[in-house]
Design a protein around this motif. Structure first.
Motif, short mmCIF file in Angstrom:
data_model
loop_
_atom_site.label_atom_id
_atom_site.label_comp_id
_atom_site.label_asym_id
_atom_site.label_seq_id
_atom_site.Cartn_x
_atom_site.Cartn_y
_atom_site.Cartn_z
N ARG A 1 103.41 25.35 30.20
CA ARG A 1 104.11 25.48 31.48
C ARG A 1 105.26 24.49 31.51
O ARG A 1 105.05 23.28 31.46
CB ARG A 1 103.17 25.25 32.65
N PRO B 1 106.41 21.22 35.02
CA PRO B 1 105.64 21.52 36.23
C PRO B 1 106.00 20.59 37.37
O PRO B 1 106.27 19.39 37.17
CB PRO B 1 104.19 21.33 35.79
N ASP C 1 103.14 23.02 41.06
CA ASP C 1 102.16 23.37 40.05
C ASP C 1 100.91 22.50 40.15
O ASP C 1 99.86 22.87 39.62
CB ASP C 1 102.78 23.22 38.65
#
Length: 248
Positions: free
Chosen positions: A85, A88, A163
């Motif tokens: 990811r 974040p 996130d």
């Protein structure tokens, strides 16, 4: 509004080597009294041997003597996110003594870092007071933004998503600083947290003791992968971080 004390804060009496606390600053605000205290003595993790404590309405919240569990709060949240990811976004609820923010700023993987703190005094202590020794570098990080607001209200009203939410505004879900904070751990409060998280985002909540009831509340609110990480303390039950993931 009570005016802030005039610098230097060091003008307050120094703590003796017997570690008796000395009040550095005391403020009365919309949520009651908040106090910064200093203890001297042998080296306890600060360069000059001083340990600073934050007390709210007579209730001890945290100090600068350790910080392992506050750092774990952020580190465990990042570890629970998918490794791929990119950048974040992180929301830290509660500035405290700054350990969670410092941990976040030391990690280049984080993107935006927002810190929501309702006590103006705590923000002042970091920006121009004794706690700047802890957090000055993290506050200067261009990713960092300090939001002066009540976290419970802000979670329910703001448009941004993150996130990871790392929340440390109480001594835990079962031991809140003010009654208003109870709403954060209620079904409505957990729904507000979920709404602020991206799919697969992580909710991490610090607590001074484990709370099986809160784990059940997280599951009932639709969170998955609910678990608790512990940090042993010198005496008593361990500090913990409750972790949960919002479904995709």
């Amino acid at each position: 509004m009570q005016p802030p004390p005039q610098p230097p804060y060091a003008a307050q009496p120094a703590a003796a080597d017997d570690d008796r606390p000395v009040t550095v600053d005391r403020r009365e605000g919309p949520y009651g009294e908040v106090v910064l205290r200093r203890r001297g003595g042998a080296d306890r993790g600060r360069p000059d041997g001083a340990v600073f404590e934050i007390i709210a309405n007579g209730c001890f919240l945290m100090d600068t003597s350790d910080g392992r569990s506050e750092r774990l709060l952020v580190r465990a949240a990042l570890d629970a996110l998918p490794a791929d990811r990119p950048s974040p976004a992180l929301l830290i609820g509660g500035l405290g003594v700054g350990f969670s923010l410092v941990e976040a700023a030391a990690e280049p993987r984080w993107g935006r870092i927002a810190v929501v703190e309702r006590e103006a005094a705590v923000i002042d202590w970091h920006r121009e007071g004794p706690l700047s020794a802890v957090s000055a570098g993290a506050l200067a990080d261009p990713r960092t933004a300090i939001v002066h607001a009540d976290l419970v209200a802000w979670l329910r009203s703001g448009p941004e998503t993150y996130d990871a939410l790392c929340l440390d505004i109480d001594n835990g879900p079962d031991w809140t600083v003010t009654e208003d904070n109870d709403g954060l751990y209620s079904p409505a409060g957990l729904a507000a947290c979920a709404a602020r998280l991206t799919p697969g985002g992580v909710l991490a909540v610090w607590s001074a003791r484990p709370s099986p009831a809160f784990e059940e509340s997280l599951r009932n609110a639709g969170f998955t992968r609910v678990r608790t990480e512990e940090v042993a303390v010198a005496r008593g039950v361990p500090d913990v971080v409750h972790l949960a993931v919002r479904g995709a």
